[in-house]
Scaffold this motif. Structure first.
Motif, PDB file in Angstrom:
ATOM      1  N   PHE A   1       0.830  -1.216   0.000  1.00  0.00           N
ATOM      2  CA  PHE A   1       0.000   0.000   0.000  1.00  0.00           C
ATOM      3  C   PHE A   1       0.859   1.258   0.000  1.00  0.00           C
ATOM      4  N   VAL A   2       1.932   1.231   0.778  1.00  0.00           N
ATOM      5  CA  VAL A   2       2.807   2.407   0.822  1.00  0.00           C
ATOM      6  C   VAL A   2       3.429   2.658  -0.547  1.00  0.00           C
ATOM      7  N   VAL A   3       3.923   1.566  -1.159  1.00  0.00           N
ATOM      8  CA  VAL A   3       4.555   1.718  -2.479  1.00  0.00           C
ATOM      9  C   VAL A   3       3.547   2.249  -3.490  1.00  0.00           C
ATOM     10  N   GLY A   4       2.341   1.661  -3.499  1.00  0.00           N
ATOM     11  CA  GLY A   4       1.313   2.103  -4.433  1.00  0.00           C
ATOM     12  C   GLY A   4       1.011   3.581  -4.264  1.00  0.00           C
ATOM     13  N   ALA A   5       0.869   4.027  -3.014  1.00  0.00           N
ATOM     14  CA  ALA A   5       0.536   5.428  -2.765  1.00  0.00           C
ATOM     15  C   ALA A   5       1.681   6.344  -3.210  1.00  0.00           C
ATOM     16  N   LEU A   6       2.916   5.930  -2.916  1.00  0.00           N
ATOM     17  CA  LEU A   6       4.057   6.788  -3.289  1.00  0.00           C
ATOM     18  C   LEU A   6       4.176   6.909  -4.802  1.00  0.00           C
ATOM     19  N   VAL A   7       4.021   5.776  -5.495  1.00  0.00           N
ATOM     20  CA  VAL A   7       4.138   5.818  -6.960  1.00  0.00           C
ATOM     21  C   VAL A   7       3.014   6.662  -7.549  1.00  0.00           C
ATOM     22  N   ALA A   8       1.792   6.481  -7.028  1.00  0.00           N
ATOM     23  CA  ALA A   8       0.671   7.258  -7.568  1.00  0.00           C
ATOM     24  C   ALA A   8       0.913   8.754  -7.365  1.00  0.00           C
ATOM     25  N   ALA A   9       1.304   9.132  -6.148  1.00  0.00           N
ATOM     26  CA  ALA A   9       1.535  10.558  -5.879  1.00  0.00           C
ATOM     27  C   ALA A   9       2.690  11.069  -6.734  1.00  0.00           C
ATOM     28  N   GLY A  10       3.746  10.241  -6.864  1.00  0.00           N
ATOM     29  CA  GLY A  10       4.905  10.658  -7.657  1.00  0.00           C
ATOM     30  C   GLY A  10       4.538  10.876  -9.112  1.00  0.00           C
ATOM     31  N   LEU A  11       3.797   9.942  -9.691  1.00  0.00           N
ATOM     32  CA  LEU A  11       3.426  10.079 -11.105  1.00  0.00           C
ATOM     33  C   LEU A  11       2.541  11.296 -11.305  1.00  0.00           C
ATOM     34  N   TYR A  12       1.593  11.489 -10.377  1.00  0.00           N
ATOM     35  CA  TYR A  12       0.701  12.640 -10.519  1.00  0.00           C
ATOM     36  C   TYR A  12       1.512  13.928 -10.552  1.00  0.00           C
ATOM     37  N   MET A  13       2.475  14.029  -9.646  1.00  0.00           N
ATOM     38  CA  MET A  13       3.280  15.254  -9.605  1.00  0.00           C
ATOM     39  C   MET A  13       4.147  15.394 -10.851  1.00  0.00           C
ATOM     40  N   MET A  14       4.602  14.269 -11.399  1.00  0.00           N
ATOM     41  CA  MET A  14       5.446  14.375 -12.608  1.00  0.00           C
ATOM     42  C   MET A  14       4.636  14.761 -13.833  1.00  0.00           C
ATOM     43  N   MET A  15       3.317  14.632 -13.743  1.00  0.00           N
ATOM     44  CA  MET A  15       2.492  15.044 -14.876  1.00  0.00           C
ATOM     45  C   MET A  15       2.041  16.494 -14.756  1.00  0.00           C
TER      46      MET A  15
ATOM     47  N   ARG B   1      -6.288  17.745 -14.279  1.00  0.00           N
ATOM     48  CA  ARG B   1      -5.827  17.253 -12.980  1.00  0.00           C
ATOM     49  C   ARG B   1      -6.553  15.964 -12.606  1.00  0.00           C
ATOM     50  N   LEU B   2      -7.869  15.938 -12.908  1.00  0.00           N
ATOM     51  CA  LEU B   2      -8.652  14.749 -12.596  1.00  0.00           C
ATOM     52  C   LEU B   2      -8.157  13.551 -13.408  1.00  0.00           C
ATOM     53  N   ARG B   3      -7.921  13.810 -14.697  1.00  0.00           N
ATOM     54  CA  ARG B   3      -7.458  12.751 -15.588  1.00  0.00           C
ATOM     55  C   ARG B   3      -6.144  12.177 -15.071  1.00  0.00           C
ATOM     56  N   ASP B   4      -5.181  13.065 -14.757  1.00  0.00           N
ATOM     57  CA  ASP B   4      -3.877  12.619 -14.283  1.00  0.00           C
ATOM     58  C   ASP B   4      -4.006  11.871 -12.972  1.00  0.00           C
ATOM     59  N   ALA B   5      -4.896  12.388 -12.090  1.00  0.00           N
ATOM     60  CA  ALA B   5      -5.053  11.743 -10.792  1.00  0.00           C
ATOM     61  C   ALA B   5      -5.619  10.344 -10.965  1.00  0.00           C
ATOM     62  N   LEU B   6      -6.578  10.212 -11.883  1.00  0.00           N
ATOM     63  CA  LEU B   6      -7.172   8.893 -12.109  1.00  0.00           C
ATOM     64  C   LEU B   6      -6.120   7.918 -12.620  1.00  0.00           C
ATOM     65  N   LEU B   7      -5.320   8.382 -13.589  1.00  0.00           N
ATOM     66  CA  LEU B   7      -4.297   7.498 -14.158  1.00  0.00           C
ATOM     67  C   LEU B   7      -3.282   7.108 -13.088  1.00  0.00           C
ATOM     68  N   ALA B   8      -2.767   8.133 -12.374  1.00  0.00           N
ATOM     69  CA  ALA B   8      -1.747   7.855 -11.359  1.00  0.00           C
ATOM     70  C   ALA B   8      -2.319   6.924 -10.298  1.00  0.00           C
ATOM     71  N   GLY B   9      -3.559   7.169  -9.899  1.00  0.00           N
ATOM     72  CA  GLY B   9      -4.197   6.310  -8.902  1.00  0.00           C
ATOM     73  C   GLY B   9      -4.317   4.881  -9.397  1.00  0.00           C
ATOM     74  N   ALA B  10      -4.705   4.743 -10.673  1.00  0.00           N
ATOM     75  CA  ALA B  10      -4.860   3.392 -11.225  1.00  0.00           C
ATOM     76  C   ALA B  10      -3.529   2.654 -11.239  1.00  0.00           C
ATOM     77  N   VAL B  11      -2.465   3.362 -11.636  1.00  0.00           N
ATOM     78  CA  VAL B  11      -1.136   2.721 -11.639  1.00  0.00           C
ATOM     79  C   VAL B  11      -0.794   2.275 -10.232  1.00  0.00           C
ATOM     80  N   GLY B  12      -1.055   3.156  -9.233  1.00  0.00           N
ATOM     81  CA  GLY B  12      -0.749   2.817  -7.854  1.00  0.00           C
ATOM     82  C   GLY B  12      -1.522   1.594  -7.391  1.00  0.00           C
TER      83      GLY B  12
END
Lengths: 115, 770
Positions: free
Chosen positions: A7-21, B678-689
């Motif tokens: 869960f920690v890894v998933g959350a970190l990767v998701a937050a990281g990717l979001y910020m990189m976009m 922002r929503l689109r990116d959040a959805l994608l990033a969330g899905a990857v996570g």
């Protein structure tokens, strides 16, 4: 068995990717740092998790305690951590310099090397 | 054999030198090369016992892939070798006259020699992949030669078109060859040809036939791929005569003939070849009738002949195969001569427009005689070899294994148009009232080749069996799979072919005489061409560019967020696809074992990450990042990694300090993206996570493989005298890796220093080196 790290890894990767976009290059840096943490934990967990069994050898012994953590992933993660810090430091300097030259932190506007 | 195979490739780069030393005489010297090669292979073959082939494996390139350079000579191969070398020798003499004084004549000779080597490779190949390689090399040579006048836009466009068309076919051919090699369980040609039953029973047989034939059709300019050949007339005339009439365009014919024993004899094979061949035959002859460019007419008539040959090979009867080979020789002789004549006329008058030429025979008597002889052979008038060929052709069509009446009608109509075409190129320009006064007589070097070809066309007609029999007989055997009895003669007696021949000739002459009004009346039919295959080519090329453009804009816009987005999406989709293909994740989580402080960390770190990502304040973001880092350090210390925890704390502190220092010179956060984005990116990033979490849950509950670090653990104290195994690994066992790591850090440090220092300098000083 442990359920924490996935869960920690998933959350970190998701937050990281979001910020990189994001378009701001500062957010890009923070995203990069978050993603690095996620990646390091991922490698770390690949070796299996052990509590209270550091890969250290007591004085007078020649082997660590029986239930010890795998030292190899730890060595790999240590390397990765240091390298990602080096890259992050370089990236911060680069962003600083880029902002100085282009007067913008919007990476969408940095589509050319021309000034 | 290898040496002679490689000779043209080795000699080609030297030819420009030869050209510099000997000037226009170089052509005669260069002509010796093909002659010697022809003699060598002829001798090699005739010294073999009758009906055998000789194979020589020269070089196992990648034997595990079946990729070998294998050479093989048999009757069919030798027949083509002699054709290639003989025409090659004549054309190289002609070319040094045609391009006399051209500053790139040497390079021209080199390309031609390169082409000849590749073409010989096709007909001598004893391995499918060897054949394919040489096949593509000829396409490449053709590209270089069509675009030889590379200053002209038309030449470049025609070269590209020919290359694209033949290369698309070439790729299909490669796919077909790979399937064929798998079906036959060998890429060696002798094996493939011997395993007809296994191949034809194989499930991929239809795919093999279709792919191989697309390759042959593109190369041999069959409908609907015929359009590149007339455009290829942009090439210097020797190229048109050699590549686009006598040899390269026959490669498809050769391929079909070569593979007939393995692939032939089925309705799919025969039906496709016959249909495409017959359509091509008619389309070529019909379009030729409306063309006014001398070389254009010859090109369309070449298409007509190539169609005829394909159709005859499609019949597959011994008679038809014989007709194909005889017709092929006749065509090489008369069409080669006519192309070379076209070059002379072009040089002498400066035009290739048939409507502007008349009465040239007074200025160019020898050329006119050559043209007349060649045109008679083309029209199938006795006693030329063309007549012999036309007789066997009509005989074979009349005895075609299916729909003989329909095929005979199409053949007769095409032949009538062919006769009219012969009149237009061989008689029209040379007789009648002269339209031009200015006329440069050609030099001897340009006269020899067409003269030899035209004379050969007549002489072989007088004694066809004696002169061509020994060559053609053995060539038929590998196609038919058995010795073929053939007897060529001028006089067959009065039979159906003879009557048809007379009809064709009479109608053809009539057609020639009334050509002007016929062209006007039928001109409307050409409107179809506006939607023809040439347009398909343009459309598909435009479509390709559009897709490439669109794809580049989508995937490589030069904007980092987009790259991350695309990469993440692909990662996500591929992972999901793999999970689905493997039947989903198995969900069994035995013995959940989480302690309260661990659960707290598991909530704290994701929460801090969320704050870091969502906060609108830079400082809050960085503070949250620090919490994440210290949280990670905490996890390290919980799970027995004290070194990692210590390092993490140091690095995290440095990171936060660096960020805060940098913020002094950087702008505040702004909300640059729209809420939707922002929503689109959040959805994608969330899905990857989420997918990653699920995957990890699965992975951690799979049984762990035994660690590979046993050795390090056991030797830590005895060998390295260290009690901290992680440290021992880093500084002892893997010291070189750590040295690399230090180098990276040093490089990064230098980079940072440069960036900071350079930006500290005044702009005025920087202008100095800009």
């Amino acid at each position: 068995m442990n359920l924490i790290l996935p869960f920690v890894v998933g959350a970190l990767v998701a937050a990281g990717l979001y910020m990189m976009m994001r378009r701001s290059s500062i957010k890009l840096l923070i995203g990069f740092a978050l993603l690095s943490h996620g990646a390091n934990l991922l490698v770390f967990s690949a070796g299996g998790l052990v509590r209270g069994g550091a890969p250290l050898i007591e004085q007078g012994e020649s082997l660590p305690p029986a239930a010890h953590a795998d030292p190899l992933p730890q060595a790999l993660v240590l390397t990765a951590m240091v390298i990602s810090f080096g890259v992050l430091a370089f990236a911060i300097a680069l962003v600083l310099r880029t902002y100085r030259e282009t007067k913008t932190d919007d990476v969408d506007k940095m589509t050319t090397t021309e000034r | 054999m290898t040496l002679f195979f490689l000779a043209p490739f080795l000699l080609a780069p030297l030819l420009p030198l030869l050209d510099r030393w000997f000037g226009n005489k170089a052509g005669w010297l260069i002509a010796c090369v093909p002659i010697l090669i022809g003699i060598y292979y002829g001798d090699l073959w005739w010294s073999l016992p009758a009906g055998e082939e000789r194979t020589s494996v020269s070089w196992a390139w990648a034997p595990q892939l079946g990729l070998r350079l294998t050479l093989m000579i048999d009757g069919l191969g030798l027949f083509f070798v002699l054709l290639i070398t003989a025409v090659g020798a004549l054309v190289s003499i002609y070319a040094s006259g045609y391009l006399a004084g051209h500053d790139r004549l040497g390079r021209f000779h080199a390309y031609m020699m390169f082409f000849m080597g590749a073409m010989l490779g096709i007909v001598l190949a004893g391995n499918l992949l060897t054949l394919y390689m040489c096949w593509e090399l000829t396409s490449l040579a053709s590209f270089l030669l069509i675009g030889f006048d590379n200053e002209r836009r038309e030449a470049r466009a025609a070269a590209t078109q020919a290359l694209v068309t033949t290369a698309v076919g070439g790729l299909c051919l490669l796919a077909g060859f790979v399937l064929l090699g798998l079906a036959a369980d060998s890429f060696e040609l002798t094996d493939v040809l011997a395993r007809k039953d296994a191949i034809q029973r194989h499930g991929s047989y239809p795919a093999i036939v279709v792919l191989v034939l697309i390759g042959a059709f593109t190369k041999s300019a069959q409908f609907p791929f015929h359009f590149w050949l007339p455009n290829a007339m942009e090439a210097p005339t020797p190229v048109s005569a050699y590549l686009h009439s006598a040899t390269m365009v026959k490669a498809g014919i050769f391929l079909v003939a070569r593979l007939t024993p393995a692939l032939g004899g089925t309705p799919l094979w025969a039906g496709t070849l016959t249909t495409v061949g017959a359509v091509t035959m008619f389309v070529g002859a019909y379009l030729a009738f409306f063309e006014h460019d001398l070389k254009g007419v010859l090109a369309y008539l070449t298409i007509n002949v190539l169609g005829t040959l394909m159709m005859l090979l499609g019949f597959g009867t011994p008679l038809a195969v014989q007709a194909a080979m005889v017709y092929l020789v006749a065509h090489a002789l008369y069409k080669g001569a006519l192309f070379l004549v076209a070059g002379i006329v072009d040089h002498a008058t400066g035009t290739r427009d048939l409507r502007k030429m008349a009465g040239l025979i007074r200025r160019l008597p020898l050329t006119g005689a050559v043209a007349l002889a060649a045109a008679l052979s083309m029209a199938g008038v006795a006693p030329t070899f063309g007549y012999v060929a036309k007789e066997v052709f009509l005989d074979a069509v009349w005895h075609a294994p299916f729909v003989p009446i329909l095929l005979t009608v199409v053949s007769v109509v095409s032949s009538i148009l062919l006769v009219a075409g012969a009149g237009r190129v061989g008689i029209g320009p040379f007789f009648g009232r002269p339209t031009q006064d200015e006329c440069d007589p050609p030099g001897m070097t340009m006269q020899v080749a067409p003269l030899v070809l035209a004379v050969a066309g007549v002489v072989t007609g007088l004694a066809p069996q004696t002169l061509m029999g020994p060559l053609l007989g053995p060539a038929l055997e590998p196609i038919a799979g058995e010795p073929v009895k053939m007897y060529l003669t001028l006089w067959h007696g009065v039979g159906v072919p003879f009557v048809l021949s007379l009809v064709v000739l009479a109608a053809g002459i009539a057609c020639y005489i009334v050509r002007g009004s016929l062209q006007r009346h039928l001109a409307g039919s050409l409107a179809v061409a506006r939607w023809g295959p040439a347009k398909w080519y343009e459309w598909s090329l435009a479509g390709l560019y559009w897709v490439a453009d669109w794809q580049t804009r989508m995937l490589q816009p030069g904007r980092l967020p987009r790259y991350v987005f695309v990469t993440s999406s692909v990662l996500l989709l591929l992972t999901i696809e793999e999970i689905v293909l493997r039947g989903g994740l198995r969900e069994h989580y035995p013995g959940i074992d989480v302690r309260p402080h661990e659960a707290f960390a598991a909530v704290l770190i994701p929460a801090a990450a969320l704050v870091a990502a969502a906060s609108r304040s830079r400082l809050a973001s960085v503070a949250a990042l620090g919490v994440v880092g210290y949280g990670v350090a905490w996890l390290f210390s919980i799970f027995s990694a004290p070194d990692l925890a210590a390092t993490q704390i140091v690095i995290e502190s440095l990171t936060v300090i660096l960020f805060v220092l940098a913020f002094a010179r950087l702008p505040k956060y702004t909300l640059a993206s729209s809420p939707r984005r922002r929503l689109r990116d959040a959805l994608l990033a969330g899905a990857v996570g989420i997918v990653l979490t699920l995957l990890l849950l699965q992975a951690t509950h799979e049984p762990h493989p035994p660690p590979i670090s046993e050795w390090y653990v056991e030797h830590s104290v005895p060998a390295a005298h260290g009690r901290n195994i992680v440290n021992v690994i880093l500084v002892d066992f893997r010291a070189l890796d750590t040295l690399g790591e230090i180098t990276v850090l040093a490089t990064a440090a230098i980079g940072v220093w440069m960036l900071v220092r350079l930006s500290a300098q005044a702009p005025a000083k920087r202008e100095g080196y800009e």
